[in-house]
Enzyme design. Structure first.
Site, short mmCIF file in Angstrom:
data_model
loop_
_atom_site.label_atom_id
_atom_site.label_comp_id
_atom_site.label_asym_id
_atom_site.label_seq_id
_atom_site.Cartn_x
_atom_site.Cartn_y
_atom_site.Cartn_z
N TRP B 138 0.86 -1.17 0.00
CA TRP B 138 0.00 0.00 0.00
C TRP B 138 0.90 1.23 0.00
O TRP B 138 1.83 1.33 0.82
CB TRP B 138 -0.86 -0.03 1.27
CG TRP B 138 -1.81 1.11 1.42
CD1 TRP B 138 -2.67 1.59 0.50
CD2 TRP B 138 -2.01 1.89 2.59
NE1 TRP B 138 -3.40 2.62 1.01
CE2 TRP B 138 -3.02 2.84 2.30
CE3 TRP B 138 -1.45 1.89 3.89
CZ2 TRP B 138 -3.48 3.76 3.23
CZ3 TRP B 138 -1.91 2.82 4.80
CH2 TRP B 138 -2.92 3.75 4.47
N ASP B 220 -0.61 -5.36 9.41
CA ASP B 220 -1.60 -4.39 8.92
C ASP B 220 -2.83 -5.22 8.56
O ASP B 220 -2.78 -6.03 7.64
CB ASP B 220 -1.06 -3.65 7.70
CG ASP B 220 -2.02 -2.57 7.20
OD1 ASP B 220 -1.61 -1.73 6.38
OD2 ASP B 220 -3.20 -2.55 7.63
N LYS B 256 -13.32 -1.08 5.92
CA LYS B 256 -13.89 -1.96 4.89
C LYS B 256 -14.92 -2.92 5.45
O LYS B 256 -16.00 -3.08 4.90
CB LYS B 256 -12.79 -2.79 4.20
CG LYS B 256 -11.49 -2.08 3.94
CD LYS B 256 -11.56 -1.16 2.76
CE LYS B 256 -10.17 -0.82 2.28
NZ LYS B 256 -9.43 0.09 3.17
#
Lengths: 414, 410
Positions: B138, B220, B256
């Site tokens: 990311w 993460d 999300k």
């Protein structure tokens, strides 16, 4: 494969314990004394002793919760445009030359702390286009103890102080302040407080502000305003924002960190705004701000900012809200007057006019360490160092006790 | 003369620019396969039914106040979030050596973790401790750690473009050659941007090297539940590391899996050797939070806490999550089928082998440009697509366009 044993030692062995940032609040919570009073809190509390909902805010939150058109999307990095637009107008006035000339941008931040943190990092990375610049920044003496930490964490190590609160006069000594600013290195940063100073609540008059602004211009000092409670000090949004607007009218570039915690009662929602007034190069600076925001929180939380934007864009809501703000300001003034009256009646050589001179939440009694300790330990009245306190936590039930205790602290040989 | 006169324009973030370009595009067939947010089959953002329910509960609850949350966040949010990551019966939780900090989304959790590690890990203020992030990763990982003061941010081998899968040998090799005590940012599941996760056996090998070399695991976890549809399955890697005795951080995002992108709900779970170490770590993290955002926002955390702590709502949430995960799996299956049916050159197994929101298609930059410019299908230059951007209505167009790109553009 050979299974390795984890080391018995922790990788965190070297971590030193940090005493709580809010020790006073925790002590208060643990205190079982029936008469205990917390005058060290940050929030505005109502007559009933709790933080209050603004009815308007409650209504709008309910609307938001049932609005089918609102969708879960990542907001823009810099926040809701409607919010930043209104927050900017609120601070500077719709007709501000900076707005008209498109020399201002705003960033929705995570509370006022977030605004200060972002502003600090922005200044650190942009100021004087020198990446090695690291200060100095001048803070008021005294000020909120987390402020220095915010600037240092942003890489502005050189934190100095200008004289502000004067124990002799129980107010601001503008002479000393102006002198310290005049002696400051050119182009250094100066943190100034519009709409009430924490923890003292001290205010400058417009004449004082004119003198300060003059020095800022003369020495090319950069103002970083903290406006944490616009409207709560004088009851007037315009009046509380005057120092910021005056500096803008003089053509100064500045940053202004605004909080909507106090004037909307939205503490938990963390609604803040960083205003940037520049002379030029707006888009580039804005892009740098975006870059920094991405490493802090990516984009800000919506709920609280939506409420504020809804209120500020609707004329009827705006009037409603201004009334609420005025009511809070008036209650604070009323408490100050009653406290002064009580203390006056209790006698003694002291003068109490300084209590009613400024408005807003905070008030400073200039008590010494022993006196403050006496109040905390013996009377279970919790206040900040220097004897600064949050007047809103004083109500009809505890006014006498508080006044008598302060009187006692001052009269006893401690 | 402005103090800011010489400030340079910062480069725009690629994925936001992509979305901006998409918005301006007037073509009726345009498709946005860029930004990482869930979309329904109608191409719309989705408010989870359980979220709408709890939102209303919160708005109608007159006993709630608006006060500042504690600096470390809402206690019931922090503990229930950590349980989600580590498991209800986690021995580490039972040993009282798990704590957490409520943060501003996954970004905020990474930020606080990074700031803490820079100050207190591997010495004090050791900015030279190497940070390893996967190649690719990311794009914000680098910026967060760099902004926290770390000077040495390096890639570890991860994606094998040739075989369109994990480069395990390269990964293990980089672990071996990393200086002891280096920090490794690991994706808990649904790797962003490749969608390629290590298998359980591969995770065991990774953990083994990390243990031997005292490498620090910073997970993460932005897609728990979203990847396979099963919360526990998606948390396997984190839980395995804990069971192996690792002290670790896990940056959790509820953007999300709760669809709460805009309320910034994140949690930094900390697993330490014992309670004493944990308390000292949290005390220092509190100091860092105080000068960053002071207190976290209440709305999203309350919503998540109520949901996780109320059995019927928790069940409803898991169901909502499965709905999203299932739609993604369906789109994966259909895209692969259509490409195979079209006879598109190359293998497309990776589309269904990869997991989560993203797929690394393997399309090269020229082919990507073709899709964007000629077909108005927006995807990242890396070839990453967001499966959620696919719908039953546009999947044929996308499949045909990919076919065209692969066959006509080299």
């Amino acid at each position: 494969m050979h299974q390795h044993e984890m080391s018995a030692r922790s990788v965190f062995d070297g971590v030193v314990f940090m005493p709580s940032q809010i020790k006073l609040l925790e002590d208060f919570k643990r205190d079982m004394h029936p008469d205990k009073v917390n005058l060290a809190g940050r929030e505005y509390v109502g007559e009933h002793g709790h933080t209050t909902w603004l009815p308007l805010v409650r209504k709008i939150k309910q609307q938001i919760a049932t609005d089918p058109t609102l969708t879960p999307e990542y907001p823009p990095n810099l926040g809701i445009p409607e919010f930043t637009r209104r927050a900017t107008e609120l601070a500077l006035g719709k007709d501000s030359p900076a707005i008209v000339e498109s020399r201002v941008f705003g960033v929705q931040t995570v509370g006022c702390t977030g605004a200060v943190h972002l502003g600090a990092e922005l200044l650190r990375s942009c100021y004087c286009s020198s990446s090695s610049w690291s200060g100095p920044i001048l803070l008021s003496s005294p000020c909120d103890d987390s402020l220095a930490g915010i600037f240092k964490a942003a890489g502005i190590e050189d934190v100095q102080y200008y004289r502000f609160w004067d124990a002799e006069s129980n107010g601001v000594c503008v002479e000393n302040m102006v002198r310290d600013l005049e002696n400051a290195p050119e182009q250094c940063l100066v943190v100034l407080f519009a709409s009430g100073h924490r923890p003292t609540g001290a205010e400058l008059s417009q004449e004082d502000w004119k003198r300060v602004a003059e020095v800022m211009v003369k020495r090319q000092l950069f103002p970083f305003f903290l406006m944490s409670a616009q409207g709560l000090c004088s009851g007037s949004l315009e009046q509380d924002a005057w120092p910021v607007r005056h500096c803008v009218s003089l053509g100064l570039e500045l940053l202004c960190a605004q909080s909507f915690s106090y004037n909307f009662g939205l503490y938990g929602e963390r609604v803040g705004h960083l205003l940037c007034v520049l002379k030029q190069n707006l888009l580039a600076v804005q892009s740098q701000a975006e870059k920094i925001v991405q490493t802090l929180w990516s984009c800000p939380p919506m709920e609280g900012a939506r409420v504020v934007a809804t209120v500020l864009s609707n004329p009827a809501h705006l009037v409603d809200w201004q009334e609420s703000v005025k009511a809070i300001a008036e209650r604070c003034m009323l408490i100050r007057e009653r406290l002064r009256e009580r203390l006056r009646l209790l006698g003694g050589p002291w003068h109490w006019d300084h209590i009613i001179k400024p408005g807003g939440l905070y008030c400073c009694f200039g008590l010494n360490t022993q006196q403050v300790e006496f109040l905390v330990q013996k009377k279970h009245i919790y206040l900040l160092p220097n004897g600064c306190l949050n007047v809103s936590a004083i109500n009809s039930r505890n006014l006498d006790y508080v006044a008598e205790s302060i009187h006692q602290a001052l009269s006893s040989k401690l | 003369m402005s103090i800011f006169g010489e400030v340079p324009q910062a480069a725009p973030v690629a994925v936001f620019k992509l979305t901006a370009d998409f918005r301006e595009d007037q073509n009726p067939r345009k498709v946005n396969l860029g930004v990482g947010a869930y979309r329904t089959d109608e191409g719309q953002p989705w408010v989870l039914p359980v979220v709408r329910k709890v939102e209303k509960m919160i708005a109608d609850d007159h006993s709630l106040n608006h006060e500042y949350l504690p600096i470390l966040g809402l206690p019931e949010f922090r503990s229930s979030s950590s349980k989600i990551a580590l498991g209800e019966d986690s021995p580490a939780i039972k040993d009282n050596r798990v704590g957490a900090v409520q943060c501003l989304g996954g970004t905020g959790a990474l930020k606080i973790g990074a700031e803490f590690l820079r100050r207190w890990y591997n010495g004090t203020d050791n900015t030279k401790t190497p940070i390893y992030v996967s190649a690719p990763t990311w794009e914000n990982h680098n910026a967060v750690f760099s902004n926290a003061g770390f000077e040495d941010i390096r890639p570890y081998k991860y994606w094998d473009a040739g075989k369109r899968g994990l480069d395990l040998e390269g990964f293990l090799g980089d672990l071996e050659s990393a200086p002891d005590h280096s920090i490794f940012v690991l994706h808990a599941c649904a790797h962003n941007p490749t969608g390629t996760d290590p298998t359980q056996d591969q995770w065991k090998q990774i953990a083994d090297v990390m243990k031997r070399k005292s490498l620090f695991a910073f997970f993460d976890s932005a897609y728990q539940g979203f990847a396979s549809g099963n919360l526990d399955k998606d948390a396997w890697a984190v839980r395995y590391f804990v069971s192996q005795g690792f002290e670790l951080f896990c940056a959790q995002s509820f953007s999300k899996n709760f669809g709460l992108y805009n309320e910034r709900v994140g949690n930094l779970t900390v697993v330490a050797k014992d309670q004493d170490n944990l308390n000292r770590v949290l005390s220092q993290m509190e100091k860092i939070v105080r000068i960053t955002w002071s207190n976290p926002p209440s709305q999203g955390a309350r919503l998540v806490a109520i949901t996780l702590n109320t059995p019927e709502l928790f069940a409803e949430w898991k169901d909502n999550v499965k709905t999203m995960a299932d739609r993604v799996l369906l789109m994966r299956a259909q895209l692969k089928e259509k490409l195979k049916a079209l006879g598109t050159p190359g293998t497309w197994e990776h589309i269904t082998e990869q997991i989560g929101m993203f797929s690394f298609t393997g399309l090269n930059p020229k082919q990507v440009e073709y899709l964007v410019k000629e077909k108005h299908i927006y995807l990242m230059a890396s070839g990453r697509i967001n499966m959620c951007g696919l719908t039953t209505k546009n999947i044929d167009y996308v499949a045909e366009s990919i076919h065209e790109a692969v066959t006509t553009v080299q």
